[in-house]
Enzyme design. Structure first.
Site, PDB file in Angstrom:
ATOM      1  CG  ASP A 195      -0.222  -0.414   2.480  1.00 17.00           C
ATOM      2  OD1 ASP A 195       0.925   0.056   2.690  1.00 17.00           O
ATOM      3  OD2 ASP A 195      -0.787  -1.193   3.265  1.00 17.00           O
ATOM      4  CG  ASP A 254       1.412   4.319   4.496  1.00 16.08           C
ATOM      5  OD1 ASP A 254       0.204   4.137   4.281  1.00 16.08           O
ATOM      6  OD2 ASP A 254       2.122   3.513   5.135  1.00 16.08           O
ATOM      7  CG  ASP A 287       9.938   1.225  12.292  1.00 19.00           C
ATOM      8  OD1 ASP A 287      10.139   1.829  11.210  1.00 19.00           O
ATOM      9  OD2 ASP A 287       9.167   0.251  12.389  1.00 19.00           O
TER      10      ASP A 287
HETATM   11  P1  ATP Z   1       4.444  -3.109   5.302  1.00 16.95           P
HETATM   12  O1  ATP Z   1       5.007  -3.532   4.011  1.00 16.95           O
HETATM   13  O2  ATP Z   1       4.323  -4.199   6.273  1.00 16.95           O
HETATM   14  O3  ATP Z   1       3.180  -2.274   5.190  1.00 16.95           O
HETATM   15  P2  ATP Z   1       5.538  -0.635   6.254  1.00 16.95           P
HETATM   16  O4  ATP Z   1       6.958  -0.205   6.408  1.00 16.95           O
HETATM   17  O5  ATP Z   1       4.699   0.137   5.307  1.00 16.95           O
HETATM   18  O6  ATP Z   1       5.575  -2.152   5.908  1.00 16.95           O
HETATM   19  P3  ATP Z   1       3.582   0.024   8.233  1.00 16.95           P
HETATM   20  O7  ATP Z   1       3.260  -0.690   9.472  1.00 16.95           O
HETATM   21  O8  ATP Z   1       2.572   0.094   7.150  1.00 16.95           O
HETATM   22  O9  ATP Z   1       4.926  -0.611   7.692  1.00 16.95           O
HETATM   23  O10 ATP Z   1       4.014   1.488   8.662  1.00 16.95           O
HETATM   24  C1  ATP Z   1       4.288   2.531   7.723  1.00 16.95           C
HETATM   25  C2  ATP Z   1       5.494   3.338   8.180  1.00 16.95           C
HETATM   26  O11 ATP Z   1       5.194   3.970   9.429  1.00 16.95           O
HETATM   27  C3  ATP Z   1       6.758   2.536   8.441  1.00 16.95           C
HETATM   28  O12 ATP Z   1       7.491   2.334   7.269  1.00 16.95           O
HETATM   29  C4  ATP Z   1       7.481   3.397   9.442  1.00 16.95           C
HETATM   30  O13 ATP Z   1       8.134   4.461   8.807  1.00 16.95           O
HETATM   31  C5  ATP Z   1       6.342   3.977  10.270  1.00 16.95           C
HETATM   32  N1  ATP Z   1       6.053   3.135  11.444  1.00 16.95           N
HETATM   33  C6  ATP Z   1       5.124   2.160  11.541  1.00 16.95           C
HETATM   34  N2  ATP Z   1       5.108   1.597  12.755  1.00 16.95           N
HETATM   35  C7  ATP Z   1       6.048   2.232  13.469  1.00 16.95           C
HETATM   36  C8  ATP Z   1       6.517   2.122  14.803  1.00 16.95           C
HETATM   37  N3  ATP Z   1       6.005   1.209  15.642  1.00 16.95           N
HETATM   38  N4  ATP Z   1       7.505   2.973  15.203  1.00 16.95           N
HETATM   39  C9  ATP Z   1       8.014   3.897  14.356  1.00 16.95           C
HETATM   40  N5  ATP Z   1       7.620   4.030  13.097  1.00 16.95           N
HETATM   41  C10 ATP Z   1       6.651   3.226  12.639  1.00 16.95           C
HETATM   42 MG    MG Z   2       2.552  -0.106   4.947  1.00 16.19          MG
END
Ligand code: ATP
Ligand code: MG
Length: 453
Positions: free
Chosen positions: A60, A62, A160
Site C-alpha cells: 500500500d 502512505d 523505526d
Molecule cells: P508493510 O510492508 O508491512 O506495510 P511498512 O513499512 O509500510 O511495511 P507500516 O506498518 O505500514 O509498515 O508502517 C508505515 C510506516 O510507518 C513505516 O514504514 C514506518 O516508517 C512507520 N512506522 C510504523 N510503525 C512504526 C513504529 N512502531 N515505530 C516507528 N515508526 C513506525
Molecule cells: Mg505499509
C-alpha cells in the site's frame, strides 16, 4: 529522537534512483498531486518507498504532508479523518485508500527532557512519567501519546528503521534520506534510528517489526538492533493485547509465517506473547506440537501466496492444541467427562492467553469448534458422521485432522476414512458408516430412521 540541530538530508535526484511514477498507484498519484497543487508538501513514505527501491510491489502507499488533517480533508472530497491516538486522513479513489499523515515528531530522549526541565524549572505536569509536555511516556519509556506535529525532518527521525524513513518527493521526484536509509538498503540491513534500546522502550512492538521485516525483505538485523532485544523482550507484556493480536496477524497470516515463527523463537519473543504454547514446545510432547504448528504455518503461508482466504482461528487451533489437550487430560483425570473437560480447558487456556495476545471471540470460538470436532471424528458409526459433516466448521476441522495425521498426532487411517467419506456416493457412505470401527454413536440406536442428504 527529536533533533535539536538541523540535519541536511541526502537528496537523490530522479536520474539516480529507480522509482518511476508508473509504479505508483492511481490513488497515490491523485493524493500526492492533489496536495501539491493545493500548495502543500507531499511525499510518499515508509514501506512503499522502501519496496519500490528494492524493485518489489508495495502493499500500500502512505503519504506524509505538512497539511493538517482538516486541511487534507478540505483538499479531497472523498476523504475521511480517522484515528483517536493520532488523526490521519484516508483519501479514496475507486477501491483504493491512501493513508495521509501530517508530519509528526518523536519524544525527546530523557537527556534532552532533563535539560529542558532544568532550564525552565518546570516538571512534566502531564503525568509525572518520562517524555516532554506533549509526548507522554510510561515508567519503562513506552510512548503513550505522541500526537505532536513536526517538520519533515522530525517525521523522519520518529520512524523505526532507517529503510522505513525514506521519502519520495512529488515536487521533483527525488528520494529524501535523513537517516542513512539508502546505505542500509544497499547493505540489506535493518538499523533502528537513534539509540536502539530507547527506541524499543518507546514501542516494544518494534522488536516484532524487526523480525517481520528481516524475513520479508531477506535483510539482516544489524547487531546494534539485535543486542538489546534479549534484555527488553519482557516489555512486550505491557503492550495492549489487542495491538499484539494485530501484529500477530501480520506475522503469521503471511507468506513468511514460518520464518517469522523461527525469528520470534530465536529472540525469545515468542514466549513473551504465547507463554503456554512456548511451555508446551519445551515439554516432552513438544516435538509433536512443533510439527503441528509448522505444518499449520506452512499451509497458511501457501494459501496466502495462492491468494486464498486464511483465518487465524485455524492457525491458533494448532498453536494451542497441546496446552488445551494437556489441561483437558488433567481435568478428565479428575473425573470430568471428556467433552466437558475439553470445553473447560479451552476456556482456561484462552482466558490466560488474553492478557498477552488477545484473540477475539470469533476466532477462539472457531478454535473451540475445531477442537471439539477432533473428538467427534472418532465416532464414525451410525448417524454421527453425517451430522458432523453438516457442521459449519467441518471443513476447517477436517483440514486440522489432516494436519494432525501428518504430524503424527492422529491415525492416518482416521484421516483417510474421512477423506473417503466425503468423496464416495451416498450409498457407499451409508455402508461406511455402518461398518466403521469405533464405538457406536447415540445415532446407532435409531439407525433405522433414514437420514436424507
Ligand atoms: P508493510 O510492508 O508491512 O506495510 P511498512 O513499512 O509500510 O511495511 P507500516 O506498518 O505500514 O509498515 O508502517 C508505515 C510506516 O510507518 C513505516 O514504514 C514506518 O516508517 C512507520 N512506522 C510504523 N510503525 C512504526 C513504529 N512502531 N515505530 C516507528 N515508526 C513506525
Ligand atoms: Mg505499509
Amino acid at each position: 529522537m527529536r533533533r535539536l540541530s538541523i540535519t541536511t538530508p541526502v537528496r537523490i535526484p530522479r536520474a539516480d534512483h529507480n522509482i518511476s511514477r508508473s509504479r505508483l498507484s492511481r490513488a497515490a498519484l491523485h493524493t500526492l498531486y492533489g496536495l501539491k497543487d493545493a500548495g502543500y508538501d507531499a511525499l510518499l513514505v515508509g514501506g512503499s518507498v522502501r519496496d519500490l527501491l528494492l524493485g518489489l510491489d508495495p502493499k500500500d502507499f502512505d503519504v506524509a504532508t505538512n497539511a493538517l488533517p482538516e486541511e487534507v480533508k478540505d483538499v479531497f472530497k472523498r476523504s475521511r479523518l480517522i484515528g483517536r491516538r493520532f488523526r490521519l486522513a484516508h483519501v479514496r479513489l475507486g477501491p483504493e485508500v491512501i493513508e495521509v499523515a501530517t508530519f509528526r515528531s518523536a519524544p525527546r530522549t530523557p537527556d534532552e527532557s532533563d535539560i529542558e526541565d532544568e532550564d525552565n524549572g518546570t516538571e512534566d505536569t502531564d503525568n509525572g512519567a518520562g517524555g516532554d509536555a506533549a509526548h507522554v511516556l510510561d515508567d519503562s519509556g513506552r510512548i503513550l501519546r505522541d500526537n505532536v506535529y513536526g517538520s519533515l525532518e522530525e517525521d523522519a527521525f520518529r520512524r523505526d528503521f532507517t529503510v522505513n524513513a525514506l521519502y519520495y518527493d512529488i515536487r521533483d521526484f527525488a528520494v529524501v534520506d535523513y537517516v542513512g536509509g539508502i546505505e542500509d538498503l544497499q547493505a540489506r540491513r535493518l538499523r533502528l534510528i537513534g539509540d536502539p534500546a530507547t527506541r524499543y522502550r518507546e514501542d516494544p512492538v518494534r522488536m516484532l517489526r524487526a523480525v517481520r521485516f528481516a524475513s520479508k525483505l531477506g535483510f539482516t538485523i544489524d547487531e546494534s538492533a539485535c543486542a538489546p532485544i534479549h534484555e527488553l523482550k519482557h516489555l512486550l507484556v505491557d503492550v495492549p493485547p489487542a495491538r499484539l493480536f494485530e501484529e500477530c496477524l501480520k506475522l503469521f497470516l503471511n507468506a513468511d509465517a514460518e520464518a517469522n515463527f523461527d525469528g520470534l523463537q530465536h529472540y525469545g519473543l515468542f514466549e513473551q506473547m504465547f507463554p503456554q504454547v512456548a511451555d508446551g514446545l519445551d515439554s516432552e510432547a513438544g516435538e509433536l506440537a512443533e510439527r503441528l504448528i509448522r505444518l499449520a504455518l506452512r499451509s497458511t503461508a501457501e494459501r496466502v501466496r495462492a491468494d486464498k482466504s486464511v483465518t487465524p482461528g485455524f492457525l491458533f487451533a494448532a498453536f494451542f492444541w497441546l496446552p488445551v489437550e494437556v489441561r483437558a487430560q488433567a481435568l478428565a483425570a479428575e473425573g470430568m467427562p471428556r467433552a466437558q473437560a475439553l470445553a473447560a480447558a479451552c476456556d482456561q487456556v484462552m482466558s490466560e492467553q488474553s492478557s498477552r495476545v488477545a484473540i477475539p471471540r470469533r476466532f477462539s470460538g472457531m478454535q473451540a469448534d475445531i477442537w471439539h470436532m477432533q473428538v467427534r471424528f472418532e465416532a464414525r458409526r451410525g448417524k454421527r458422521p453425517f451430522r458432523l459433516m453438516e457442521h459449519k466448521r467441518f471443513r476447517a476441522a477436517y483440514d486440522f485432522l489432516l494436519l494432525r495425521a501428518e504430524a503424527g498426532d492422529a491415525p492416518q487411517e482416521l484421516a483417510d476414512w474421512w477423506t473417503r467419506f466425503q468423496e464416495v456416493s451416498d450409498e457407499e457412505r451409508q455402508e461406511m458408516a455402518q461398518s466403521a470401527p469405533g464405538q457406536e454413536g447415540g445415532g446407532g440406536r435409531r439407525r433405522r430412521r433414514r437420514r436424507r442428504r
